[in-house]
Scaffold this motif. Sequence first.
Motif, PDB file in Angstrom:
ATOM      1  N   LEU A  13       5.330 -12.394  19.235  1.00  0.00           N
ATOM      2  CA  LEU A  13       6.175 -12.764  20.382  1.00  0.00           C
ATOM      3  C   LEU A  13       5.919 -11.865  21.588  1.00  0.00           C
ATOM      4  O   LEU A  13       5.853 -12.338  22.732  1.00  0.00           O
ATOM      5  CB  LEU A  13       7.650 -12.686  19.948  1.00  0.00           C
ATOM      6  N   LEU A  51      13.856 -18.788  23.222  1.00  0.00           N
ATOM      7  CA  LEU A  51      13.172 -19.171  21.979  1.00  0.00           C
ATOM      8  C   LEU A  51      13.768 -20.513  21.528  1.00  0.00           C
ATOM      9  O   LEU A  51      14.951 -20.571  21.154  1.00  0.00           O
ATOM     10  CB  LEU A  51      13.376 -18.107  20.894  1.00  0.00           C
ATOM     11  N   ALA A  66      16.025 -10.726   9.149  1.00  0.00           N
ATOM     12  CA  ALA A  66      15.526 -11.914   9.859  1.00  0.00           C
ATOM     13  C   ALA A  66      15.643 -11.768  11.374  1.00  0.00           C
ATOM     14  O   ALA A  66      15.277 -12.687  12.117  1.00  0.00           O
ATOM     15  CB  ALA A  66      16.306 -13.150   9.395  1.00  0.00           C
ATOM     16  N   VAL A 111      19.940  -9.913  17.584  1.00  0.00           N
ATOM     17  CA  VAL A 111      19.374 -10.527  18.795  1.00  0.00           C
ATOM     18  C   VAL A 111      19.177 -12.017  18.525  1.00  0.00           C
ATOM     19  O   VAL A 111      18.602 -12.407  17.512  1.00  0.00           O
ATOM     20  CB  VAL A 111      18.008  -9.884  19.120  1.00  0.00           C
ATOM     21  N   GLY A 166      17.767 -15.741  20.366  1.00  0.00           N
ATOM     22  CA  GLY A 166      16.616 -15.997  21.235  1.00  0.00           C
ATOM     23  C   GLY A 166      16.862 -16.356  22.681  1.00  0.00           C
ATOM     24  O   GLY A 166      16.334 -17.356  23.183  1.00  0.00           O
TER      25      GLY A 166
HETATM   26  C1  G1P Z   1      12.518 -13.400  16.959  1.00  0.00           C
HETATM   27  C2  G1P Z   1      12.695 -11.958  17.407  1.00  0.00           C
HETATM   28  C3  G1P Z   1      13.934 -11.347  16.771  1.00  0.00           C
HETATM   29  C4  G1P Z   1      15.147 -12.204  17.080  1.00  0.00           C
HETATM   30  C5  G1P Z   1      14.902 -13.662  16.638  1.00  0.00           C
HETATM   31  C6  G1P Z   1      16.043 -14.557  17.081  1.00  0.00           C
HETATM   32  O1  G1P Z   1      12.210 -13.394  15.582  1.00  0.00           O
HETATM   33  O2  G1P Z   1      11.531 -11.221  17.071  1.00  0.00           O
HETATM   34  O3  G1P Z   1      14.141 -10.046  17.264  1.00  0.00           O
HETATM   35  O4  G1P Z   1      16.296 -11.696  16.431  1.00  0.00           O
HETATM   36  O5  G1P Z   1      13.693 -14.172  17.208  1.00  0.00           O
HETATM   37  O6  G1P Z   1      15.887 -15.852  16.583  1.00  0.00           O
HETATM   38  P1  G1P Z   1      11.606 -14.702  14.804  1.00  0.00           P
HETATM   39  O7  G1P Z   1      12.787 -15.559  14.481  1.00  0.00           O
HETATM   40  O8  G1P Z   1      10.661 -15.359  15.769  1.00  0.00           O
HETATM   41  O9  G1P Z   1      10.948 -14.159  13.602  1.00  0.00           O
END
Ligand code: G1P
Length: 298
Positions: A113, A133, A172, A206, A208
């Motif tokens: 990311l 995201l 996660a 966190v 997205g």
């Molecule tokens: C990404 C980020 C993570 C965040 C998450 C939210 O992770 O790296 O810090 O908490 O999105 O959905 P991923 O879900 O792409 O693994």
Amino acid sequence: MPKGKVTKAIFPVAGLGTRFLPATKAIPKETLTLVDRPLIQYAVDEALASGIEQLIFITARGKTNLEDYFDRSPELERTLALAGKKDLLRIVENCTLDSGAVTYVRQNQALGLGHAIACARHLIQDEPFAVILPDDVISASTPCLQQMIAVHANTGGSVIAAMEVPPAQSGAYGILDVAGVAGRVAQVRAIVEKPRPEQAPSNLAVIGRYILDPSIFDHLAGLQASAGGEIQLTDAIAGLVAAGSPVHAYRFKGDRFDCGSKAGFLQATVSFALARSELREEFGAYLNSMVALQNAAQ
Ligand code: G1P
């Protein structure tokens, strides 16, 4: 000093979507359908409703369907117009993005990311910008990003969407350590990507949606791969914090669905279907009958 207004949003959409194979073998994960609209449309709608003017998609090989989806479709539009299907024509026209408002950047290596965001550096310059995201779908009466832009107008710096998650799920998410909590806003003291529960500084995760100070690009530039072997946005945000650039967590108002997982996608499907007046009665009755059947079987 960077300009204050947030007018650009980056949508990282380069992922392989392996959790949805085989569906995602030949179509982008972001075009999987939630009721009757692709996942990415919810993210774009949220951005546009929040005042975003420039949409930057970080794509990869195999994502041309997504670009086509936001483009004009002259043959389809002509057919619908000739058939007098005005409502459908409007639906199709409404998902077309103006050429001047959209940019596609190809991320030619799946390095994570943080790397995906760094690919848009030349398009951002000296202004705060949003990252959405699309896997995180948020249903809210005021769009989540709009809430965050209002917070950012007061705090400046960077603002990260956050919510509490069960401690066992810390692996996660990016997990935050915060101080100075004032209502829904808190100062971020530390952030760590996907810690094991025993190492997590809290259970504030966190989600997205980010508004980031442009100095994040300097922090992204020097990063090595870390959690999961990827270049993590979380590590660059930790760099902002360490450099004294203000970062705030914002506990948004709204319901978040993790559409990166099958269970979350199904929950979102049910919730969004029940929110649609034309589906509520029939689909609600079906769900009730399913629940009754399940209960009878127990
Ligand atoms: C990404 C980020 C993570 C965040 C998450 C939210 O992770 O790296 O810090 O908490 O999105 O959905 P991923 O879900 O792409 O693994």
